[in-house]
Design a protein around this motif. Structure first.
Motif, mmCIF file in Angstrom:
data_model
loop_
_atom_site.group_PDB
_atom_site.id
_atom_site.type_symbol
_atom_site.label_atom_id
_atom_site.label_comp_id
_atom_site.label_asym_id
_atom_site.label_seq_id
_atom_site.Cartn_x
_atom_site.Cartn_y
_atom_site.Cartn_z
ATOM 1 N N GLN A 155 0.855 -1.181 0.000
ATOM 2 C CA GLN A 155 0.000 0.000 0.000
ATOM 3 C C GLN A 155 0.888 1.227 0.000
ATOM 4 O OE1 GLN A 155 -3.422 0.140 2.643
ATOM 5 N NE2 GLN A 155 -3.174 2.356 2.905
ATOM 6 N N ALA A 156 0.586 2.168 -0.870
ATOM 7 C CA ALA A 156 1.416 3.368 -1.013
ATOM 8 C C ALA A 156 1.351 4.234 0.242
ATOM 9 C CB ALA A 156 0.960 4.174 -2.221
ATOM 10 N N VAL A 157 2.501 4.835 0.548
ATOM 11 C CA VAL A 157 2.553 5.903 1.540
ATOM 12 C C VAL A 157 2.280 7.200 0.788
ATOM 13 C CG1 VAL A 157 3.923 7.048 3.310
ATOM 14 C CG2 VAL A 157 4.307 4.622 2.811
ATOM 15 N N VAL A 158 1.276 7.946 1.217
ATOM 16 C CA VAL A 158 0.785 9.068 0.422
ATOM 17 C C VAL A 158 0.854 10.361 1.221
ATOM 18 C CG1 VAL A 158 -1.217 9.991 -0.827
ATOM 19 C CG2 VAL A 158 -0.768 7.529 -0.842
ATOM 20 N N ASP A 159 1.271 11.421 0.560
ATOM 21 C CA ASP A 159 1.190 12.765 1.121
ATOM 22 C C ASP A 159 0.629 13.701 0.054
ATOM 23 O OD1 ASP A 159 2.111 14.640 3.448
ATOM 24 O OD2 ASP A 159 2.745 15.625 1.591
ATOM 25 N N PRO A 160 -0.423 14.493 0.368
ATOM 26 C CA PRO A 160 -1.180 14.485 1.619
ATOM 27 C C PRO A 160 -1.960 13.178 1.787
ATOM 28 C CG PRO A 160 -1.587 16.492 0.359
ATOM 29 C CD PRO A 160 -0.903 15.533 -0.547
ATOM 30 N N SER A 161 -2.135 12.773 3.035
ATOM 31 C CA SER A 161 -2.844 11.550 3.353
ATOM 32 C C SER A 161 -4.300 11.649 2.923
ATOM 33 C CB SER A 161 -2.740 11.280 4.852
ATOM 34 O OG SER A 161 -3.478 10.137 5.203
ATOM 35 N N ARG A 162 -4.848 10.546 2.427
ATOM 36 C CA ARG A 162 -6.248 10.512 1.996
ATOM 37 C C ARG A 162 -7.117 9.678 2.940
ATOM 38 N NH1 ARG A 162 -6.497 11.961 -3.525
ATOM 39 N NH2 ARG A 162 -4.696 13.292 -3.949
ATOM 40 N N ILE A 163 -6.513 8.624 3.526
ATOM 41 C CA ILE A 163 -7.242 7.770 4.456
ATOM 42 C C ILE A 163 -6.377 7.579 5.697
ATOM 43 C CG2 ILE A 163 -8.573 6.629 2.646
ATOM 44 C CD1 ILE A 163 -6.707 4.259 2.781
ATOM 45 N N SER A 164 -6.937 6.969 6.726
ATOM 46 C CA SER A 164 -6.300 7.002 8.042
ATOM 47 C C SER A 164 -5.024 6.180 8.149
ATOM 48 C CB SER A 164 -7.296 6.537 9.115
ATOM 49 O OG SER A 164 -7.730 5.211 8.872
ATOM 50 N N ASN A 165 -4.756 5.284 7.210
ATOM 51 C CA ASN A 165 -3.559 4.446 7.343
ATOM 52 C C ASN A 165 -2.565 4.606 6.205
ATOM 53 O OD1 ASN A 165 -4.880 3.089 5.266
ATOM 54 N ND2 ASN A 165 -4.402 1.053 6.084
ATOM 55 N N ASP A 166 -2.689 5.664 5.397
ATOM 56 C CA ASP A 166 -1.781 5.773 4.245
ATOM 57 C C ASP A 166 -0.620 6.739 4.469
ATOM 58 O OD1 ASP A 166 -3.021 8.217 4.042
ATOM 59 O OD2 ASP A 166 -3.763 7.942 1.998
ATOM 60 N N ALA A 167 -0.444 7.208 5.707
ATOM 61 C CA ALA A 167 0.706 8.064 6.003
ATOM 62 C C ALA A 167 1.924 7.240 6.406
ATOM 63 C CB ALA A 167 0.353 9.060 7.105
ATOM 64 N N THR A 168 1.729 5.930 6.587
ATOM 65 C CA THR A 168 2.817 5.033 6.942
ATOM 66 C C THR A 168 2.763 3.806 6.039
ATOM 67 O OG1 THR A 168 1.442 3.963 8.628
ATOM 68 C CG2 THR A 168 2.848 5.786 9.349
ATOM 69 N N VAL A 169 3.826 3.031 6.062
ATOM 70 C CA VAL A 169 3.910 1.864 5.180
ATOM 71 C C VAL A 169 2.840 0.842 5.544
ATOM 72 C CG1 VAL A 169 6.350 2.191 4.707
ATOM 73 C CG2 VAL A 169 5.661 0.808 6.665
ATOM 74 N N GLY A 170 2.385 0.105 4.545
ATOM 75 C CA GLY A 170 1.360 -0.900 4.768
ATOM 76 C C GLY A 170 1.343 -1.930 3.668
ATOM 77 N N GLY A 171 0.520 -2.948 3.861
ATOM 78 C CA GLY A 171 0.460 -4.021 2.878
ATOM 79 C C GLY A 171 1.681 -4.914 2.944
ATOM 80 N N TRP A 172 2.009 -5.550 1.816
ATOM 81 C CA TRP A 172 3.150 -6.465 1.743
ATOM 82 C C TRP A 172 4.440 -5.712 1.985
ATOM 83 C CZ3 TRP A 172 6.603 -7.594 -2.715
ATOM 84 C CH2 TRP A 172 7.410 -8.721 -2.488
ATOM 85 N N ASP A 173 5.312 -6.273 2.828
ATOM 86 C CA ASP A 173 6.514 -5.551 3.237
ATOM 87 C C ASP A 173 7.721 -5.773 2.333
ATOM 88 O OD1 ASP A 173 7.259 -8.120 3.910
ATOM 89 O OD2 ASP A 173 7.344 -7.763 6.080
ATOM 90 N N GLY A 174 7.533 -6.498 1.241
ATOM 91 C CA GLY A 174 8.645 -6.676 0.309
ATOM 92 C C GLY A 174 8.815 -5.501 -0.643
ATOM 93 N N LEU A 175 7.831 -4.597 -0.643
ATOM 94 C CA LEU A 175 7.860 -3.405 -1.486
ATOM 95 C C LEU A 175 7.371 -2.228 -0.654
ATOM 96 C CD1 LEU A 175 7.929 -1.953 -4.330
ATOM 97 C CD2 LEU A 175 5.523 -2.644 -4.560
ATOM 98 N N ARG A 176 8.065 -1.097 -0.778
ATOM 99 C CA ARG A 176 7.621 0.147 -0.150
ATOM 100 C C ARG A 176 7.612 1.230 -1.216
ATOM 101 N NH1 ARG A 176 4.911 -2.146 3.541
ATOM 102 N NH2 ARG A 176 6.029 -2.908 5.383
ATOM 103 N N TYR A 177 6.532 2.012 -1.228
ATOM 104 C CA TYR A 177 6.339 2.963 -2.325
ATOM 105 C C TYR A 177 5.741 4.244 -1.761
ATOM 106 C CZ TYR A 177 5.290 4.023 -7.302
ATOM 107 O OH TYR A 177 5.244 4.550 -8.576
#
Length: 249
Positions: A155-177
Motif C-alpha cells: 500500500q502506497a505511503v501518500v502525502d497528503p494523506s487521503r485515508i487514516s492508514n496511508d501516512a505510513t507503510v502498509g500491505g506487503w513488506d517486500g515493497l515500499r512505495y
C-alpha cells in the motif's frame, strides 16, 4: 534498491544544467534519476512499440512504474477486468525487465469489497508476478491489509494523506512505495529540506529491511517534483548504489 523519480520525465529549464545536453528528455532524465512513474497510461493506451522505445533509451538499471488504466480502476471498478488486463500487459510488457512496478490507484468512491478485490488481485497475479502497489482513497480499504499481504501487494505511503492508514507503510513488506503529491498545495508545493531528510531516513530504513523501495514525486504542476527528486537522491546516497556517474550533489 531505491528508485527515486517523478511522475513523468519533464525537465524544467531551471534544471537543465544538471542534465546532459544531448538526447531525448527521457534519456537526459535517466542520466540522473533511476526511476519514473508513467501516469499517461492511466488516461490512454500506448502502443507496445512505444514502451519498447522507452525501455531501449534508458540504462539497464533504470525502472518504470506504470499506472494501471482508469478503464480498469475507475470505469470497470475492478470488476470483469480480465480482457482489459490482457490488453494492458500486451502493451506495457514492451518495457521488458525495465518494468519495475505497477501502480493501482483507486477512485475515492470505490469502497473495499473483499470479494471484488480478491477477484481482481487474482486476475492481476495470474498475468503479472512483479511489484504492485495500491493507492486506495476510500477509508474502508484500511481493512484490506491481510488481502494485500496474501497477494504480495504494497500500500502506497501518500502525502497528503487521503485515508487514516496511508501516512505510513502498509500491505506487503517486500515493497515500499512513497507517492508525494505536494503539501500544503497539492500538485504544486515543494517539500522543504527537513522533510526530505526525514524521508531519506525512512527510505533507508525500508531498504535495510529488505524491501524494494520507490519514491515518486507527483508535485509536478509547478515543476517542484524534479528539484525534490534530485535533492532526495543526494540525501539518500548512503543507501542507494551509485550506478551513474556525475551524480548531482
Amino acid at each position: 534498491m531505491i528508485f527515486i523519480g517523478c511522475a513523468g520525465w519533464s525537465l524544467g529549464r531551471e534544471y537543465w544544467p544538471v542534465f546532459p545536453l544531448e538526447g531525448t528528455h527521457l534519456q537526459r532524465y535517466a542520466a540522473r534519476l533511476d526511476g519514473v512513474e508513467i501516469n499517461s497510461s492511466f488516461y490512454r493506451p500506448h502502443r507496445r512499440q512505444t514502451y519498447e522505445r522507452w525501455a531501449d533509451s534508458v540504462p539497464e538499471t533504470f525502472r518504470f512504474s506504470v499506472k494501471v488504466p482508469r478503464h480498469i480502476t475507475h470505469e470497470r471498478r475492478l470488476v470483469d477486468c480480465e480482457a482489459a488486463l490482457e490488453e494492458f500487459f500486451a502493451q506495457c510488457g514492451g518495457l521488458g525487465q525495465r518494468l519495475g512496478c505497477l501502480l493501482v490507484q483507486l477512485p475515492p468512491s470505490l469502497a473495499f469489497d473483499a470479494s471484488i478485490a480478491q477477484g481482481f488481485f487474482k486476475a492481476l497475479r495470474q498475468r503479472f508476478n512483479g511489484a504492485v502497489v495500491l493507492e486506495p482513497r476510500h477509508e474502508s480499504w484500511v481493512n484490506a491489509g491481510p488481502l494485500l499481504v496474501t497477494f504480495q501487494i504494497a500500500q502506497a505511503v501518500v502525502d497528503p494523506s487521503r485515508i487514516s492508514n496511508d501516512a505510513t507503510v502498509g500491505g506487503w513488506d517486500g515493497l515500499r512505495y512513497w507517492r508525494l503529491h505536494g503539501s500544503p498545495r497539492i500538485y504544486h508545493s515543494a517539500y522543504e529540506l527537513p522533510f526530505l531528510q526525514t524521508l531519506a531516513q525512512a527510505l533507508q530504513t525500508a531498504v535495510a529491511a529488505g524491501a524494494t523501495t520507490w519514491c515518486i514525486f507527483d508535485n509536478t504542476a509547478s515543476g517542484a517534483a524534479l528539484g525534490n527528486a534530485l535533492t532526495l537522491v543526494h540525501e539518500s546516497i548512503i543507501a542507494a548504489p551509485d550506478h551513474r556517474t556525475n551524480r548531482p550533489r
